[in-house]
Design an enzyme around this catalytic site. Structure first.
Site, short mmCIF file in Angstrom:
data_model
loop_
_atom_site.label_atom_id
_atom_site.label_comp_id
_atom_site.label_asym_id
_atom_site.label_seq_id
_atom_site.Cartn_x
_atom_site.Cartn_y
_atom_site.Cartn_z
N HIS A 74 0.86 -1.39 0.06
CA HIS A 74 -0.03 -0.11 0.11
C HIS A 74 0.96 1.20 0.06
CE1 HIS A 74 -4.00 -2.08 1.28
NE2 HIS A 74 -3.19 -3.02 1.04
N ASP A 110 -6.49 5.23 2.62
CA ASP A 110 -6.62 3.91 2.14
C ASP A 110 -7.90 3.23 2.51
OD1 ASP A 110 -3.97 1.72 1.85
OD2 ASP A 110 -5.97 0.91 2.36
#
Ligand SMILES: *[C@@H]1O[C@H](CO)[C@@H](O)[C@H](O)[C@H]1NC(C)=O
Length: 503
Positions: free
Chosen positions: A18, A126
């Site tokens: 990520h 996120d």
């Protein structure tokens, strides 16, 4: 809503898979003058980003949120999934929710000290940090969710967690997943172990369901994909999220998007971007070895930084590779149950395997980490045996390299299904999360099929992979140029922001 400042805050989940796309997003945003870009994370992840960013990105700021892993029953210095055993990952997820309070303080500090009381322009968070949507909205920022995965994988993964189809009366071996067309069937083997035991009240379900639901409240979504290559995934997301969804990918190093490939376009930068990993082999050695091989003849094998296969699967894979007679580069990690970053023991491979492969030049065995994009972009590379993590899949496709899928966790299994059934660029070694070992005969058969570029399925897959590679590279308007990559991300931001201002 009052006026906003020019600050953009990025909040990635605590995992390398990520952090890397978030960093790539930050690099694209910094190309536009006037914005202040800050990536926010815990101290060790910030340290990691610092070592990765280097001097070429003076406009990306980093901000630390205090976090002490042992306060949450985690081992010392555990701030990233990479350093955790799998059973600790849900604990880290739960601990990450406590970042909301320090994040809120940070946002207020920025507003008070730098922006004359104005809220940040937007907060890009996120999908696993749905709580950031609340923070953004409470201060009057535009809230944007960024999923580092592809559209199809994101849609399937979210639909699974929101609906838990395996608890449903109608659940059978082949089951429907809400949001997907009726004709679309998933297989029970496609539930990973965490999903199989989820009942809606266990810790993992609670985390996923809450964070995903909160993320659905943001003003817009960004996906690390390309509109043209994932029509179904994008359609599903738009229809069911009921939010503006933009494909802003591919978030790959600029050198990966240049064609024709020339090794001079790969500076050392690209590998720095790959996360300060220690290469198990020099780039030059790898290229030298690849130069000896015929066009599209080499199978590249790697399962990413967090995955590995069982010891017996490793043995079968070695036998299958040797039996196939095809040249290969294999990035080796200790098998399941051993420290993935530990010393590799010869006993995990057939007797004399490494020596035979090296002497015959059939195989190049790389311990630890290989220059993946260099390998994928080399004309000798013909296929990639991969766990189908999204970053790996995008890298492979950007170079027009077909995939042999051995998915393991997270949304990899949906990626592999999409790569196979929607794109036609992948052949799975076996469907779903493997409980059984895939034997060497199956491995040899699949390698034979995919590496045969002259006829049948191998030829077809290569053709489709080349087309998709072209679409991926075309998606970046001016790769490597002055306003490289600016376009898509900025267009999306402008859209999201102006929709709100008009409202
Ligand atoms: C759900 O799973 C959790 C954890 O495994 C367990 O403690 C709980 O009793 C289960 N709940 C139901 C309703 O089955």
């Amino acid at each position: 809503m009052g006026s906003r400042g020019q600050h953009i805050l990025l909040l990635p989940f605590l995992a390398h898979g990520h952090l890397i796309p978030f960093l790539a997003l930050a690099r694209q945003l910094q190309q536009t003058k006037g914005f202040t870009i800050t990536i926010v994370s815990t101290p060790l992840n910030i340290q990691y980003l610092k070592s990765t960013i280097s001097s070429d990105s003076p406009n990306i700021h980093l901000a630390e949120l205090p976090f002490c892993s042992t306060d949450h029953g985690l081992p010392p210095n555990a701030e990233n999934t990479e350093n955790l055993s799998p059973h600790n990952v849900p604990t880290l997820c739960h601990a990450s929710v406590t970042l909301e309070a320090p994040f809120r303080r940070l946002v207020h500090d920025i507003m008070d000290q730098e922006d004359g009381g104005r809220p940040p322009l937007c907060i890009i968070s996120d999908v696993f940090f749905g709580w950031a949507v609340n923070v953004a909205k409470s201060v009057g920022s535009v809230s944007i969710t960024f999923t580092t995965c592809g559209a199809y994988g994101t849609a399937a993964y979210m639909s699974f967690w929101l609906h838990l189809p395996h608890l449903h009366r109608d659940y059978k071996e082949f089951f429907k997943l809400p949001w997907f067309p009726d004709s679309h069937r998933f297989h029970c083997s496609q539930l990973n172990p965490l999903a199989k035991v989820a009942n809606g009240t266990d810790a993992w379900s609670m985390f996923m369901r809450l964070q995903i639901s909160l993320s659905l409240g943001s003003h817009g979504w960004l996906c690390n994909t390309v509109e043209e290559i994932e029509p179904l995934g994008m359609e599903v997301l738009r229809k069911y999220l009921k939010l503006p969804v933009r494909a802003i990918g591919p978030l790959l190093p600029p050198a990966a998007l240049k064609k024709p490939y020339s090794s001079s376009s790969f500076g050392s930068n690209i590998f720095k971007q790959r996360a300060g990993k220690k290469l198990g082999i020099s780039q030059e050695k790898c290229i030298e070895w690849l130069n000896l091989q015929g066009p599209s003849s080499v199978l590249y094998i790697s399962f990413g930084s967090q995955n590995t296969i069982s010891a017996s699967q490793m043995m079968e894979l070695a036998l299958g590779l040797e039996g196939s007679g095809k040249p290969f580069i294999w990035v080796l990690r200790p098998p399941t149950g051993f420290d993935i970053k530990g010393e590799f023991k010869e006993e995990w491979l057939p007797k004399g395997f490494e020596k035979r492969m090296t002497e015959s030049k059939q195989g190049l065995l790389v311990h630890n980490w290989a220059p993946q994009l260099e390998i994928l972009s080399h004309e000798s590379t013909g296929a990639f045996l991969s766990h189908c993590g999204w970053n790996s899949a995008l890298e492979s496709l950007s170079q027009g390299v077909p995939i042999i899928g051995l998915p393991m966790g997270a949304e990899q299994i949906y990626n592999s299904m999409m790569l196979m059934e929607e794109m036609g660029v992948c052949e799975e070694l076996a469907r779903g999360v493997q409980s059984d070992i895939v034997g060497k005969e199956v491995i040899m058969r699949v390698i034979e099929l995919v590496m045969d570029k002259k006829k049948g399925k191998g030829k077809e897959m290569q053709k489709k992979a080349s087309i998709i590679g072209g679409q991926i590279r075309a998606a970046t308007k001016d790769p490597g140029g002055e306003d490289e990559g600016s376009s898509l991300v900025l267009e999306a931001l402008n859209d999201f922001v102006s929709v709100l201002s008009d409202a």
